[in-house]
Design an enzyme around this catalytic site. Structure first.
Site: not given
Ligand code: NDP
Ligand code: OXD
Length: 311
Positions: A226, A274
């Site tokens: 993000r 994006h």
């Molecule tokens: P998940 O919820 O599966 O994973 C999030 C990860 O971040 C977990 O490993 C979590 O730790 C870690 N995390 C969260 N908060 C913290 C913190 N404060 N300190 C350290 N680690 C932290 O999400 P996804 O992998 O599915 O997606 C991640 C992000 O990618 C989405 O939220 C979105 O913003 C972005 N995204 C972007 C896209 C794009 O096209 N550019 C498409 C899809 C998603 P833990 O495992 O311990 O809970």
């Molecule tokens: C996002 C997506 O969360 O495209 O950015 O899934």
């Protein structure tokens, strides 16, 4: 009834057609269809609903986010917190994000930005670096569904991989760092830092001057999570000083990236709009249809937003 609230009348209808095909019996309607009655809506599928819209649906059983991130929904102060919020999941988002991260790391390694500029100016710029992927460590911040999918793809290219998350992980071949106490050790490993964190109050502005100074000099940076994760003036300063050798950025604050942003023309920055992980509509519709089928059969909803963790 499921209401679809996304941009574009044709797109809304396409979603409804797919959902109706994949789950016969489910009445899916564009939110603005003449027969779309708010009190009959049990489900919604949405990306960034106008603030207040969800609060006007009194009988919702679940909200489905079109994306894996749900910040575009939870930033509405009136969103109904008692309704389960389902994040997009399935296999395809991980595959696509892994491809994007692999491409971004390789474009940093193989001077993709320099060659694109040279080609635009019809310049033959001969440039071959010392390192191969085998000499480098990619540090992934956020080892959730997407980070865990990207890691083996990077390993397959020869990179060493380290991951940082809130809780420790056991992913084969990936060195796991957990929590704020291990962040510095993780950063010290990274030749390329990849951000795949969710947008939460803890992660806002996390990629700032202080953090960037802890990376190896000349590191690369990839943000596919993000926009608010990265502090743009700090990023530009690190690129200009050479602390960062390059950045590949897919996400911005705001989006679309305004024309006057310095990122557009920065010689060390590659901008994508994006698109890192946009799964096919049919795959996402299938995920929603299967989640509803399981839920209506008495099972749990998958991949729920946790209001305590904030993601
Ligand atoms: P998940 O919820 O599966 O994973 C999030 C990860 O971040 C977990 O490993 C979590 O730790 C870690 N995390 C969260 N908060 C913290 C913190 N404060 N300190 C350290 N680690 C932290 O999400 P996804 O992998 O599915 O997606 C991640 C992000 O990618 C989405 O939220 C979105 O913003 C972005 N995204 C972007 C896209 C794009 O096209 N550019 C498409 C899809 C998603 P833990 O495992 O311990 O809970
Ligand atoms: C996002 C997506 O969360 O495209 O950015 O899934």
């Amino acid at each position: 009834m499921l209401l679809v609230k996304v941009e574009g009348a044709r797109t809304r209808q396409l979603w409804c057609d797919l959902l109706g095909e994949l789950r016969p019996g489910l009445v899916a309607r564009p939110f603005d269809a003449p027969d779309a009655r708010p009190e009959e809506a049990r489900y919604v599928l949405t990306w960034a609903p106008a603030p207040g819209w969800l609060a006007g649906l009194p009988n919702l059983r679940a909200i489905f986010s079109l994306g894996a991130g749900v910040d575009h929904i939870t930033t509405d102060p009136t969103w109904p917190r008692h309704v389960p919020l389902v994040r997009m999941g399935g296999e395809e988002p991980g595959q696509r994000m892994g491809e994007y991260v692999a491409w971004a790391c390789l474009t940093l390694l193989r001077h993709g930005r320099d060659f694109a500029r040279a080609q635009a100016e019809r310049r033959w710029e001969y440039k071959v670096g010392e390192d191969t992927a085998r000499d480098l460590t990619v540090g992934i911040m956020g080892m959730g569904a997407l980070g865990a999918a990207a890691a083996p793809m990077l390993r397959g290219l020869g990179y060493r991989v380290a991951g940082w998350s809130r809780t420790r992980k056991a992913v084969e071949g990936v060195e796991s760092f957990a929590g704020a106490g291990e962040l510095d050790a993780f950063l010290a490993r990274a030749d390329v830092l990849v951000c795949l964190l969710p947008a939460t109050p803890e992660t806002a502005g996390i990629v700032n001057r202080e953090l960037l100074a802890k990376l190896r000099p000349g590191a690369g940076f990839v943000n596919a999570a993000r926009g608010p994760h990265a502090v743009v003036p700090d990023l530009v300063a690190a690129l200009d000083s050479g602390q960062l050798s390059g950045a590949v950025l897919d996400v911005f604050d705001p989006e679309p990236l305004p024309a006057e942003s310095p990122l557009w023309s920065h010689p060390k920055v590659t901008v994508t709009p994006h698109v890192a992980s946009v799964a096919r509509r049919r795959e996402r519709a299938r995920y929603v249809a299967e989640a509803i089928a399981g839920f209506e059969a008495g099972g749990p909803l998958p991949n729920l937003y946790d209001p305590v963790r904030g993601y």
